[in-house]
Design a protein around this motif. Structure first.
Motif, short mmCIF file in Angstrom:
data_model
loop_
_atom_site.label_atom_id
_atom_site.label_comp_id
_atom_site.label_asym_id
_atom_site.label_seq_id
_atom_site.Cartn_x
_atom_site.Cartn_y
_atom_site.Cartn_z
N SER A 174 12.35 10.77 6.30
CA SER A 174 12.35 9.31 6.46
C SER A 174 10.94 8.76 6.33
O SER A 174 10.65 7.66 6.82
CB SER A 174 12.94 8.96 7.83
OG SER A 174 14.24 9.52 7.94
N VAL A 175 10.07 9.52 5.69
CA VAL A 175 8.67 9.14 5.57
C VAL A 175 8.52 7.79 4.87
O VAL A 175 7.77 6.93 5.30
CB VAL A 175 7.87 10.24 4.83
CG1 VAL A 175 6.48 9.76 4.44
CG2 VAL A 175 7.77 11.49 5.70
N GLN A 176 9.29 7.62 3.77
CA GLN A 176 9.19 6.35 3.04
C GLN A 176 10.35 5.41 3.39
O GLN A 176 10.16 4.21 3.56
CB GLN A 176 9.16 6.62 1.52
CG GLN A 176 8.93 5.37 0.71
CD GLN A 176 8.60 5.61 -0.76
OE1 GLN A 176 8.83 4.74 -1.59
NE2 GLN A 176 8.05 6.74 -1.10
N SER B 227 0.48 12.70 9.05
CA SER B 227 0.88 12.23 7.71
C SER B 227 2.31 12.66 7.42
O SER B 227 2.90 13.45 8.17
CB SER B 227 -0.05 12.83 6.64
OG SER B 227 0.23 14.23 6.53
N GLY B 228 2.82 12.17 6.30
CA GLY B 228 4.18 12.49 5.91
C GLY B 228 4.35 13.96 5.52
O GLY B 228 5.31 14.61 5.92
N ALA B 229 3.39 14.47 4.76
CA ALA B 229 3.48 15.87 4.35
C ALA B 229 3.44 16.78 5.57
O ALA B 229 4.21 17.74 5.67
CB ALA B 229 2.32 16.21 3.41
N GLU B 230 2.57 16.45 6.50
CA GLU B 230 2.44 17.27 7.71
C GLU B 230 3.74 17.21 8.53
O GLU B 230 4.15 18.22 9.12
CB GLU B 230 1.26 16.74 8.52
CG GLU B 230 0.65 17.77 9.43
CD GLU B 230 -0.42 17.15 10.34
OE1 GLU B 230 -1.09 16.17 9.95
OE2 GLU B 230 -0.55 17.65 11.46
N PHE C 134 10.65 14.16 -3.45
CA PHE C 134 9.22 14.25 -3.13
C PHE C 134 9.08 14.37 -1.62
O PHE C 134 9.58 13.53 -0.88
CB PHE C 134 8.45 13.00 -3.62
CG PHE C 134 6.97 13.12 -3.39
CD1 PHE C 134 6.14 13.65 -4.38
CD2 PHE C 134 6.39 12.74 -2.18
CE1 PHE C 134 4.77 13.80 -4.16
CE2 PHE C 134 5.02 12.89 -1.96
CZ PHE C 134 4.21 13.41 -2.96
N HIS C 135 8.40 15.43 -1.16
CA HIS C 135 8.26 15.62 0.28
C HIS C 135 6.81 15.80 0.71
O HIS C 135 6.55 16.06 1.89
CB HIS C 135 9.10 16.82 0.73
CG HIS C 135 10.56 16.64 0.50
ND1 HIS C 135 11.31 15.66 1.13
CD2 HIS C 135 11.44 17.29 -0.32
CE1 HIS C 135 12.57 15.72 0.72
NE2 HIS C 135 12.67 16.69 -0.16
N GLY C 136 5.85 15.69 -0.22
CA GLY C 136 4.45 15.78 0.18
C GLY C 136 3.73 16.90 -0.53
O GLY C 136 4.30 17.59 -1.38
N GLY D 17 0.84 -1.21 0.00
CA GLY D 17 0.00 0.00 0.00
C GLY D 17 0.87 1.25 0.00
O GLY D 17 0.64 2.18 0.78
N HIS D 18 1.92 1.23 -0.83
CA HIS D 18 2.87 2.35 -0.95
C HIS D 18 3.75 2.49 0.30
O HIS D 18 3.81 3.56 0.93
CB HIS D 18 2.11 3.66 -1.23
CG HIS D 18 2.96 4.66 -1.94
ND1 HIS D 18 3.29 4.55 -3.26
CD2 HIS D 18 3.58 5.78 -1.51
CE1 HIS D 18 4.07 5.56 -3.60
NE2 HIS D 18 4.26 6.31 -2.56
N ALA D 19 4.41 1.40 0.66
CA ALA D 19 5.42 1.39 1.75
C ALA D 19 4.83 1.61 3.14
O ALA D 19 5.57 1.87 4.09
CB ALA D 19 6.51 2.44 1.48
C1 LIG Z 1 9.70 10.76 0.99
C2 LIG Z 1 8.27 11.16 1.19
N1 LIG Z 1 8.00 12.26 1.93
C3 LIG Z 1 6.74 12.67 2.16
C4 LIG Z 1 5.67 11.98 1.63
C5 LIG Z 1 4.27 12.47 1.89
O1 LIG Z 1 3.61 11.62 2.76
P1 LIG Z 1 2.01 11.67 2.88
O2 LIG Z 1 1.46 11.14 1.61
O3 LIG Z 1 1.71 10.80 4.08
O4 LIG Z 1 1.63 13.08 3.12
C6 LIG Z 1 5.89 10.83 0.86
C7 LIG Z 1 4.77 10.09 0.26
O5 LIG Z 1 4.90 9.30 -0.65
C8 LIG Z 1 7.24 10.42 0.62
O6 LIG Z 1 7.51 9.35 -0.14
#
Ligand SMILES: Cc1ncc(COP(=O)(O)O)c(C=O)c1O
Length: 383
Positions: free
Chosen positions: A211-213, A95-98, A123-125, A36-38
């Motif tokens: 380190s989100v992913q 979430s990762g973006a947050e 990619f950071h969100g 489900g996308h890591a």
């Molecule tokens: C490296 C990285 N940072 C941030 C994000 C954003 O995470 P989210 O989709 O939970 O906001 C992602 C999502 O794929 C990502 O791969």
């Protein structure tokens, strides 16, 4: 009412899951090499995770961050221990973006500066600063455009050094993925991460490790950035943290000081999310999943390198990207539709493997078998 149509969907309705398998509404089983996308770290519907969330639901699901929540302290202690980032502070979000948004904002508050170095293909969100630091103009809305973000090439030491030499006094932060995911699995080299540490120290800038992913054990170490042997100032985390329960966080070095009101959230750190995150850590520890990710990832990478038809393989642990020889580009479709295997992708032709860290060796072999069958089938298909 219709759904806002932003996702190109596979016409498959997944309605059930366990460990590294998912089933559609017709009862068809699939092997899940995509997680489900890591996100799936300890395996779909892990019994300990289900029970801990269930137990927590009977106690309390939610209260706001206006009261003491012992379960947040428990989670902070557990993450400190598992990550080895002693004395770091934890801020919980959703979430990762947050997580990245808060990391960038905190770096700016801390330094009083505005400029941020990010890297090509990053990619950071999708929140405003996180998306501005993402190297993909097609997802940056006009309102998010800013000249405060500078994109430098990944792993190019001279470009980094030159930028710091001229602009160092204005730089608030450097944000870097340990292994770029969405870009197609490209690792930041240890020497490059060490250089980021050195330049940030010299210029008084904040080193943010996205380190989100690649974090939470996926690379075979708790943080992929750990390969450099140098700590970041802030680590952002999300995907694997809750095994599918939405939770994100930043780990903040002790020298960055908190102040009332500096950051905040309604839902972040709620007891239910903390219970899910604690369950994940308990399973990672009990089942030695970080070591498993290292060993099974090395096995899978080597097997892919020896698979005729596979052109290149990149990655570490269970964060793997590979590309096929010309004529075999349709491999993902065959894997999904005929071999019943979910994989991820990165444009234009990278297949991404991001399975659960608990995937068994038998399931990895099953994947390799199905990949070989898919390759044979494509080779027999007239162009
Ligand atoms: C490296 C990285 N940072 C941030 C994000 C954003 O995470 P989210 O989709 O939970 O906001 C992602 C999502 O794929 C990502 O791969």
């Amino acid at each position: 009412m219709s759904l806002f149509n932003v996702y190109p969907l596979n016409p498959i309705a997944i309605t059930k899951a366990a460990a590294s398998r998912v089933w559609d509404d017709q009862g068809q089983e699939y092997l899940d090499m995509y997680g489900g996308h890591a996100v799936i770290s300890i395996g779909h519907t892990h019994p300990h995770w289900v029970k801990r969330i269930e137990d927590q639901l009977h106690e309390i699901a939610f209260y706001s961050n206006s009261v003491v929540m012992p379960i947040q302290e428990q989670l902070a202690t557990a993450i400190n221990k598992l990550s080895g980032k002693k004395d770091f502070q934890l801020f919980l979000c959703n979430s990762g973006a947050e997580a990245n948004e808060n990391a960038l904002k905190l770096a700016s508050f801390h330094t009083g500066r505005k400029k941020i170095i990010a890297f090509k293909k990053s990619f950071h969100g999708r929140t405003s600063l996180a998306v501005a630091a993402t190297d993909n103009p097609s997802i940056v809305a006009p309102v998010n455009e800013t000249d405060n973000i500078i994109f430098l090439p990944l792993n190019e030491l001279t470009a980094l050094e030159n930028y710091f030499a001229t602009m160092g006094h204005e730089i608030a932060a450097v944000i870097v993925e340990g292994i770029q995911g969405v870009a197609g699995i490209y690792e930041a080299s240890p020497i490059f991460l060490q250089a980021i540490r050195k330049h940030c120290d010299a210029a008084g800038a904040v080193y943010i490790a996205d380190s989100v992913q690649c974090g939470y054990g996926r690379s075979g170490q708790f943080f992929a950035h750990d390969i450099a042997g140098a700590d970041a100032d802030i680590y952002s985390m999300a995907k694997g943290m809750g095994n599918g329960f939405p939770i994100g966080a930043i780990l903040i070095a002790p020298h960055i000081k908190a102040k009332f009101g500096l950051l905040g959230t309604t839902f972040g750190g709620n007891p239910l999310a903390c219970a899910a995150a604690l369950a994940v850590i308990e399973v990672i520890q009990k089942e030695n999943l970080i070591q498993a990710a290292a060993a099974n990832g090395a096995y899978l990478i080597q097997a892919l390198q020896n698979t005729p038809g596979v052109k290149t393989v990149r990655g570490r642990g269970l964060m793997i990207g590979f590309e096929m020889e010309p004529g075999l580009e349709e491999i993902r479709k065959v894997l999904l539709n005929e071999m019943k295997v979910f994989t991820g992708e990165a444009k234009p032709n990278v297949i991404r493997l991001l399975p659960s860290l608990a995937i068994s060796k038998q399931d990895i072999d099953l994947f390799l078998n199905r990949l070989n069958m898919a390759i044979q089938e494509l080779k027999q298909t007239p162009a």
